[in-house]
Design an enzyme around this catalytic site. Structure first.
Site, short mmCIF file in Angstrom:
data_model
loop_
_atom_site.label_atom_id
_atom_site.label_comp_id
_atom_site.label_asym_id
_atom_site.label_seq_id
_atom_site.Cartn_x
_atom_site.Cartn_y
_atom_site.Cartn_z
N ASP A 126 0.74 -1.27 -0.06
CA ASP A 126 0.02 -0.02 -0.16
C ASP A 126 0.76 1.34 0.06
O ASP A 126 1.96 1.29 -0.02
CB ASP A 126 -0.87 0.18 1.19
CG ASP A 126 -2.27 0.40 0.84
OD1 ASP A 126 -2.59 1.38 -0.06
OD2 ASP A 126 -3.34 0.04 1.58
N ASP A 183 -9.89 3.36 -3.25
CA ASP A 183 -10.51 2.08 -3.00
C ASP A 183 -11.93 2.09 -3.40
O ASP A 183 -12.61 3.09 -3.73
CB ASP A 183 -10.84 2.18 -1.42
CG ASP A 183 -9.44 1.96 -0.71
OD1 ASP A 183 -8.42 1.66 -1.40
OD2 ASP A 183 -9.40 2.12 0.62
#
Length: 376
Positions: A126, A183
């Protein structure tokens, strides 16, 4: 590790967020093996954020949370492998992960060695809390190099959200897949937003470094960590068809222990998976909808055996027409050729007429055809 077709699997984040534990992972592995998902190609079981303690040990190593994972990660990997699956984990290019756990910044090589010692096969990496003075390409090069030298084949899943123009440099890093978006959430608006971001990125997807449009929300129905309004099964089918058609990795995000029959039907469609996993992984291209409706997308993709995949996607809440001219795909009247088509969800067979393909689409619905070139 080079992956020649888009990776497929399951990830914990969409449904479970921080509420992960050994028992849930073992049960999920059981279902992946027993439900038929594994045999359809869903091979990676990936634990996302929130798996570790909040601090490293005295040797600078990451430590699994002993309450969530009392037997440690090597035992989890062993169980996942015993089911014929591959095991994935999560870290971050920053000082902390997105949920505030230790990140891998300036610990890249020790973390890669740790993951290898646990027999990890996949790393989602990430981009939260990263250094503001270093461009993302340097951070992902670091971990890519560390993974290549850890002594184990570990698929590198770069999750930089498309930041810092990810598409321009990601192939330099050794990543096998890369997130091009923020997301996903369990809403139809989220699906449409992510799809709208893809058109300029099609040239950057391809064998060995796949554009990841984020995990699937099929079957969530408003439940779980990113569950909001939820979607209908028709919307989930179109969402899945778009991700599969555009060549995104297919990472399931729902709780597969509670899959409905309709969720199974969507996730296990052989022909849709076959299009996603076509060995040439050719770039899709957009063609004009001659029904003059901008809410209907039409995409075409050449397949390995000379067939074409044709996808028609109605993103609106109204019944709409999709109409394409075969001239645009290389089949004008003068070729003496047309298309025989099979719709992958229904099995309906038809033939294109008058050098055109026209169909009606219900609200939010889609049709995907596998088309064969034939003589008139």
């Amino acid at each position: 590790m080079i992956k020649l077709t888009p990776p497929m699997g399951w990830n914990s984040w969409n449904t479970f967020g921080e509420n992960i534990n050994e028992k849930m992972i073992f049960e999920t592995a059981d279902v992946m093996a027993e439900s038929g998902l594994r045999d359809k190609g869903y091979e990676y079981l990936v634990i996302d954020d929130c798996w570790s303690l909040r601090e490293r040990d005295e040797n600078g190593r990451l430590v699994p949370d002993p309450e969530k994972f009392p037997h440690g990660m090597k035992a989890v990997a062993d169980y996942v492998h015993s089911k014929g699956l591959k095991f994935g984990m999560y870290s971050c290019a920053g000082n902390m992960t997105c949920a505030g756990y230790p990140g891998s910044y300036e610990h890249e090589f020790i973390d890669a060695e740790t993951f290898a010692s646990w027999d990890v096969d996949f790393l989602k990496y990430d981009y939260c809390y990263h250094s503001p003075i270093l461009h993302g390409k340097y951070l992902y090069r670091r971990m890519g190099l560390a993974l290549e030298n850890c002594g184990r084949d570990i698929l590198f899943s770069a999750c930089s959200w498309g930041a810092d123009e990810t598409h321009e440099w990601i192939k330099e890093t050794g990543a096998s897949m890369w997130r091009s978006t923020g997301d996903i959430f369990d809403t139809w608006d989220s699906v449409k937003d992510l799809v709208a971001q893809q058109e300029k990125l099609h040239p950057y997807n391809g064998v060995g470094c796949f554009n990841d449009m984020d995990m699937l929300i099929v079957g969530m129905h408003g439940k779980g960590n990113v569950g909001l309004a939820g979607c209908s099964d028709v919307q989930y089918q179109t969402h899945y068809a778009l991700w599969a058609f555009l060549g995104s990795p297919l990472m399931i995000g729902c709780d597969i222990r509670e899959m409905s029959d309709e969720t199974r039907r969507i996730l296990m469609n052989d022909e849709m998976i076959r299009i996603n996993q076509d060995p040439l992984c050719r770039q899709p291209y957009k063609v004009k909808n001659h029904a003059w409706n901008d809410n209907v997308l039409i995409y075409v993709k050449a397949l390995a055996n000379g067939d074409l995949a044709i996808g028609m996607f109605n993103l609106s809440d109204e019944k709409s027409r999709a109409a394409m001219n075969l001239d645009e795909i290389g089949l004008p009247f003068s070729t003496g050729r047309t298309l025989e088509l099979t719709e992958v969800w229904t099995g309906e067979n038809l033939c294109a007429n008058n050098a055109s393909l026209v169909t009606e689409l219900e609200p939010f619905a889609s049709k995907v055809y596998r088309a064969k070139v034939v003589k008139l």
